[in-house]
Each structure stands twice: as C-alpha cells, then as structure tokens.
Design a protein around this motif. Structure first.
Motif, PDB file in Angstrom:
ATOM      1  N   TYR A 188     -20.131 -12.237 -45.325  1.00  0.00           N
ATOM      2  CA  TYR A 188     -19.292 -13.424 -45.520  1.00  0.00           C
ATOM      3  C   TYR A 188     -18.440 -13.670 -44.273  1.00  0.00           C
ATOM      4  O   TYR A 188     -18.191 -12.762 -43.478  1.00  0.00           O
ATOM      5  CB  TYR A 188     -18.397 -13.259 -46.740  1.00  0.00           C
ATOM      6  CG  TYR A 188     -19.155 -12.913 -47.996  1.00  0.00           C
ATOM      7  CD1 TYR A 188     -19.996 -13.841 -48.609  1.00  0.00           C
ATOM      8  CD2 TYR A 188     -19.058 -11.635 -48.541  1.00  0.00           C
ATOM      9  CE1 TYR A 188     -20.711 -13.510 -49.747  1.00  0.00           C
ATOM     10  CE2 TYR A 188     -19.773 -11.302 -49.679  1.00  0.00           C
ATOM     11  CZ  TYR A 188     -20.602 -12.238 -50.279  1.00  0.00           C
ATOM     12  OH  TYR A 188     -21.312 -11.902 -51.403  1.00  0.00           O
ATOM     13  N   SER A 189     -17.973 -14.895 -44.130  1.00  0.00           N
ATOM     14  CA  SER A 189     -17.158 -15.246 -42.974  1.00  0.00           C
ATOM     15  C   SER A 189     -15.881 -14.406 -42.925  1.00  0.00           C
ATOM     16  O   SER A 189     -15.413 -14.031 -41.848  1.00  0.00           O
ATOM     17  CB  SER A 189     -16.809 -16.738 -43.013  1.00  0.00           C
ATOM     18  OG  SER A 189     -16.157 -17.075 -44.229  1.00  0.00           O
ATOM     19  N   ILE A 190     -15.313 -14.087 -44.094  1.00  0.00           N
ATOM     20  CA  ILE A 190     -14.095 -13.277 -44.127  1.00  0.00           C
ATOM     21  C   ILE A 190     -14.364 -11.888 -43.571  1.00  0.00           C
ATOM     22  O   ILE A 190     -13.482 -11.262 -42.980  1.00  0.00           O
ATOM     23  CB  ILE A 190     -13.523 -13.199 -45.565  1.00  0.00           C
ATOM     24  CG1 ILE A 190     -12.161 -12.506 -45.572  1.00  0.00           C
ATOM     25  CG2 ILE A 190     -14.482 -12.496 -46.485  1.00  0.00           C
ATOM     26  CD1 ILE A 190     -11.089 -13.241 -44.809  1.00  0.00           C
ATOM     27  N   LEU A 219     -24.576 -11.357 -33.376  1.00  0.00           N
ATOM     28  CA  LEU A 219     -23.902 -11.758 -34.612  1.00  0.00           C
ATOM     29  C   LEU A 219     -24.850 -12.556 -35.482  1.00  0.00           C
ATOM     30  O   LEU A 219     -25.386 -13.584 -35.045  1.00  0.00           O
ATOM     31  CB  LEU A 219     -22.664 -12.606 -34.284  1.00  0.00           C
ATOM     32  CG  LEU A 219     -21.992 -13.320 -35.465  1.00  0.00           C
ATOM     33  CD1 LEU A 219     -21.443 -12.296 -36.469  1.00  0.00           C
ATOM     34  CD2 LEU A 219     -20.886 -14.250 -34.981  1.00  0.00           C
ATOM     35  N   CYS A 220     -25.077 -12.063 -36.689  1.00  0.00           N
ATOM     36  CA  CYS A 220     -25.803 -12.838 -37.694  1.00  0.00           C
ATOM     37  C   CYS A 220     -24.774 -13.676 -38.434  1.00  0.00           C
ATOM     38  O   CYS A 220     -23.927 -13.138 -39.159  1.00  0.00           O
ATOM     39  CB  CYS A 220     -26.560 -11.909 -38.644  1.00  0.00           C
ATOM     40  SG  CYS A 220     -27.864 -10.961 -37.838  1.00  0.00           S
ATOM     41  N   ILE A 221     -24.828 -14.970 -38.238  1.00  0.00           N
ATOM     42  CA  ILE A 221     -23.783 -15.861 -38.741  1.00  0.00           C
ATOM     43  C   ILE A 221     -23.783 -15.886 -40.267  1.00  0.00           C
ATOM     44  O   ILE A 221     -24.812 -16.157 -40.886  1.00  0.00           O
ATOM     45  CB  ILE A 221     -23.987 -17.281 -38.187  1.00  0.00           C
ATOM     46  CG1 ILE A 221     -23.911 -17.246 -36.662  1.00  0.00           C
ATOM     47  CG2 ILE A 221     -22.946 -18.243 -38.751  1.00  0.00           C
ATOM     48  CD1 ILE A 221     -24.228 -18.563 -35.999  1.00  0.00           C
ATOM     49  N   ILE A 232     -19.915 -24.877 -40.130  1.00  0.00           N
ATOM     50  CA  ILE A 232     -19.852 -25.142 -38.699  1.00  0.00           C
ATOM     51  C   ILE A 232     -19.854 -26.646 -38.442  1.00  0.00           C
ATOM     52  O   ILE A 232     -20.730 -27.367 -38.928  1.00  0.00           O
ATOM     53  CB  ILE A 232     -21.043 -24.486 -37.974  1.00  0.00           C
ATOM     54  CG1 ILE A 232     -20.966 -22.963 -38.134  1.00  0.00           C
ATOM     55  CG2 ILE A 232     -21.056 -24.869 -36.500  1.00  0.00           C
ATOM     56  CD1 ILE A 232     -22.116 -22.227 -37.491  1.00  0.00           C
ATOM     57  N   SER A 233     -18.853 -27.107 -37.696  1.00  0.00           N
ATOM     58  CA  SER A 233     -18.778 -28.521 -37.319  1.00  0.00           C
ATOM     59  C   SER A 233     -19.067 -28.647 -35.833  1.00  0.00           C
ATOM     60  O   SER A 233     -18.620 -27.831 -35.035  1.00  0.00           O
ATOM     61  CB  SER A 233     -17.384 -29.079 -37.633  1.00  0.00           C
ATOM     62  OG  SER A 233     -16.385 -28.332 -36.969  1.00  0.00           O
ATOM     63  N   GLY A 234     -19.830 -29.658 -35.453  1.00  0.00           N
ATOM     64  CA  GLY A 234     -20.229 -29.804 -34.060  1.00  0.00           C
ATOM     65  C   GLY A 234     -21.354 -28.835 -33.719  1.00  0.00           C
ATOM     66  O   GLY A 234     -22.070 -28.352 -34.594  1.00  0.00           O
ATOM     67  N   THR A 235     -21.501 -28.537 -32.427  1.00  0.00           N
ATOM     68  CA  THR A 235     -22.540 -27.599 -32.026  1.00  0.00           C
ATOM     69  C   THR A 235     -22.106 -26.178 -32.369  1.00  0.00           C
ATOM     70  O   THR A 235     -20.906 -25.868 -32.431  1.00  0.00           O
ATOM     71  CB  THR A 235     -22.819 -27.684 -30.519  1.00  0.00           C
ATOM     72  OG1 THR A 235     -21.668 -27.230 -29.804  1.00  0.00           O
ATOM     73  CG2 THR A 235     -23.150 -29.116 -30.117  1.00  0.00           C
ATOM     74  N   LYS A 236     -23.087 -25.314 -32.585  1.00  0.00           N
ATOM     75  CA  LYS A 236     -22.799 -23.925 -32.931  1.00  0.00           C
ATOM     76  C   LYS A 236     -22.004 -23.243 -31.816  1.00  0.00           C
ATOM     77  O   LYS A 236     -21.047 -22.505 -32.083  1.00  0.00           O
ATOM     78  CB  LYS A 236     -24.109 -23.183 -33.179  1.00  0.00           C
ATOM     79  CG  LYS A 236     -23.948 -21.707 -33.531  1.00  0.00           C
ATOM     80  CD  LYS A 236     -25.280 -21.070 -33.857  1.00  0.00           C
ATOM     81  CE  LYS A 236     -26.222 -21.091 -32.683  1.00  0.00           C
ATOM     82  NZ  LYS A 236     -27.491 -20.383 -32.962  1.00  0.00           N
ATOM     83  N   GLU A 243     -16.997 -20.798 -29.913  1.00  0.00           N
ATOM     84  CA  GLU A 243     -16.026 -20.622 -28.831  1.00  0.00           C
ATOM     85  C   GLU A 243     -14.609 -20.858 -29.346  1.00  0.00           C
ATOM     86  O   GLU A 243     -13.686 -20.099 -29.023  1.00  0.00           O
ATOM     87  CB  GLU A 243     -16.349 -21.561 -27.679  1.00  0.00           C
ATOM     88  CG  GLU A 243     -17.578 -21.146 -26.873  1.00  0.00           C
ATOM     89  CD  GLU A 243     -17.977 -22.184 -25.841  1.00  0.00           C
ATOM     90  OE1 GLU A 243     -17.266 -23.217 -25.744  1.00  0.00           O
ATOM     91  OE2 GLU A 243     -18.985 -21.976 -25.143  1.00  0.00           O
ATOM     92  N   ASN A 244     -14.432 -21.900 -30.136  1.00  0.00           N
ATOM     93  CA  ASN A 244     -13.107 -22.189 -30.703  1.00  0.00           C
ATOM     94  C   ASN A 244     -12.691 -21.118 -31.698  1.00  0.00           C
ATOM     95  O   ASN A 244     -11.514 -20.730 -31.761  1.00  0.00           O
ATOM     96  CB  ASN A 244     -13.112 -23.563 -31.377  1.00  0.00           C
ATOM     97  CG  ASN A 244     -13.255 -24.693 -30.385  1.00  0.00           C
ATOM     98  OD1 ASN A 244     -12.843 -24.581 -29.235  1.00  0.00           O
ATOM     99  ND2 ASN A 244     -13.854 -25.800 -30.818  1.00  0.00           N
TER     100      ASN A 244
END
Length: 329
Positions: A215-217, A240-242, A248-252, A257-258
């Motif tokens: 999970y993202s957490i 990293l396995c996302i 995800i908004s915009g490009t991956k 990076e943000n």
C-alpha cells in the motif's frame, strides 16, 4: 532479534557482473523451466511472500547459468534446494511473464552495479541497509569494503528459511563485516537499528528490491524511517513496485519526483531501457511498465541524530553566551 554473522569470506565466488554483449534477450524464455520448478514445490498452499522470493531466486539462478549472463549469483540455486529440516511453509514458484522476467534481470543488474559504484568511489558508505524479500544474497556474493555493517530488513519467515539453506551450502559473509537482520514489520525499527550500531551521523546506503510494500502508506512509512535515520547526503535507490492504491496525477515521473521531494529526497528516475541500452543490448521487448520504476534518491534533510547534535551545539552556545554576559556584569 538481530542475527550477527561474522564468518570467513568465500573469495572464490565474488560477484562480477559480466558486460552485456550486443545480443538480444530471448523473447521466449523457457516456460518448461518455470513449470518444472513450480511443480516441484506445489505440495501445499504457498506463502505468497515465500513464493515471490523463491521466484526471484529462480530467475537469478537461471540467469547465472546463461553463457552470457547479466549478473552472476552463485548462491541462488542453493535457495531452491530442499532443506533437511521440514519446511512447514508451502513452497511454490509461480510462472512469470516475459516482461516481468526481463525487468527483474535489468533491475538486479542496475542495483548491483550502482551499489558497487557507490562503495568503490567513496570510503564514507559503510552502513548499508538492504530492503529485501528475505532471500537477498548480496551480503554473500558482493565484495564488501572492510568494516561494512549490513542491515537486512525483510520478512522474518522468508529470511529464516533462506538463511538455513545458505548455511547448508556454506555461504558466508566477509570476516571484516557484520550482517544484522530485522523483521520489516518490527514495532520500532528506528530504535532497533540505532541500538545495533546504526549511526545517523554517518552516511548510509539504502537499497530497495523485493521488500513487500502493498500500500502507499507502506512506502510512505519507509520514506519517513529513512528520512529520520539517514544522514544528509545518504543515498536511497533500487526498484520500486508502485502500490496499486496510489492516485498518480500527471506523468509518473513528475508525480514521483514531487512525492520524494515532499519527504526530503531529490530523486532521479532511471528507465529500464536506459540500463539495457547503456550495455549495448538490442531490445526486442518492451521493458517499461506502469507498475515499477528504477530510481536513485539523495537525502536532502538532516537525520534525527544530526538534528540532536545541532540542538546540543545551540544549547552550548547559549550557555556560553550567558556565562560571558555574567562575567561582564
């Protein structure tokens, strides 16, 4: 509880990643091999973490047997052999599609080479944290600098089985290095690492490949741990396995990076095709995938230990200023 391995080094089998020749990867790797290995372990319902670790070990073993390997892992085969002690965990390997197989090979090559590069070009990195699936053989197959301390954070039950099998085949770490293992789900990893010698006032390398982050957490908590422990200028890199629940908004690349920057890291994304292309590999399959990335990130913030030193320094300066003022009176 920490496992401390202080053993002699198998100098006859260091990892030397052989250069890729200008040769295409087979677009149809043997499915027969996958089926045989899968059938060998399909005696009971498998543990998914163990299955994933064994699958990766099988890929490393098969790659090491190629006439033109991308890397060499002489210990991977020992992880697949039967154990004299009964294994109560279900043992099974699942088949993998071609793209996933090639990506794992590229990721392993990328991580091995970057790790050796960081260690050989700087004498500062002597603290290495492996965030693994529990069957990472790098502590045994890489040439580690003298006085290195290696921490393996991985699933306890997988690491225990892997350690038993590696002991059977005589795998040992360098006598001049220390290897500690801690379960990745330990309640207070920061405190545990510090109690076992991790120093936040010294640079460190954090290597990610195979650690379950469903999970993202899970990944966010990992970044918080590294940010707290790693000295400014330390490096976090790997594959990293996302997590599937990331929105995800915009490009991956821009989004990641943000995300890293928000947690104090400056990151560079490395394409799988770049790793292949730099080695002169003629591509005949699509390596990029939306579900995983290769990355190298630098810690921009001070660790908790550095902040504590700075706090004590400020307090000392204030006390000295107060004493000077008292003397003037």
């Amino acid at each position: 509880m920490a496992t401390n391995h202080r053993c002699s080094f198998l100098r006859h089998s260091p990892l030397v990643s052989s250069p890729w020749r200008n040769k295409k990867l087979a677009s149809n790797p043997s499915r027969v091999g996958f089926c045989r290995v899968s059938a060998q372990f399909q005696r009971e319902e498998p543990d998914p973490l163990l299955r994933a670790a064994l699958t990766s070990a099988w890929i490393r073993d098969q790659e090491s047997r190629r006439s033109d390997p991308l890397f060499i892992d002489t210990y991977a085969g020992g992880l697949l052999s039967s154990d004299p002690i009964r294994d109560d965990i279900g043992k099974c390997l699942h088949s993998t599609n071609v793209s996933e197989l090639h990506r794992y090979r590229l990721a392993t090559k990328f991580i091995d080479e970057r790790l050796q590069q960081f260690l050989s070009t700087s004498d500062q990195f002597r603290q290495i944290v492996l965030l693994s699936d529990g069957m990472d053989t790098r502590p045994y197959r890489l040439n580690w600098p003298r006085l290195s301390i290696i921490y393996d954070l991985s699933p306890e039950r997988v690491f225990a089985l892997g350690t038993k099998r590696l002991q059977v085949i005589g795998a040992k770490t360098s006598r001049s290095c220390l290897l500690f293992h801690f379960p990745n789900d330990s309640r207070n990893l920061q405190e545990t690492l510090c109690k076992n010698g991790f120093n936040g006032n010294q640079p460190s390398l954090w290597v990610l490949q195979g650690l379950p982050l469903p999970y993202s957490i899970s990944f966010e908590e990992l970044l918080l741990l590294i940010s707290s422990l790693a000295m400014k200028g330390s490096i976090f890199f790997g594959e990293l396995c996302i997590p599937s629940d990331w929105m995800i908004s915009g490009t991956k690349e821009e989004w990641l990076e943000n995300f890293f920057l928000k947690h104090g890291f400056r990151v560079s994304i490395v394409k799988y095709s770049e790793v292949a292309g730099n080695s002169g590999l003629d591509l005949d399959v699509a390596f990029e995938a939306p579900g995983s990335i290769l990355f190298v990130a630098e810690q921009l913030r001070m660790s908790d230990a550095q902040m504590e030193v700075w706090r004590m320094h400020l307090e000392r300066m204030e006390e000295e200023a107060d004493e000077d003022g008292f003397e003037e009176l």
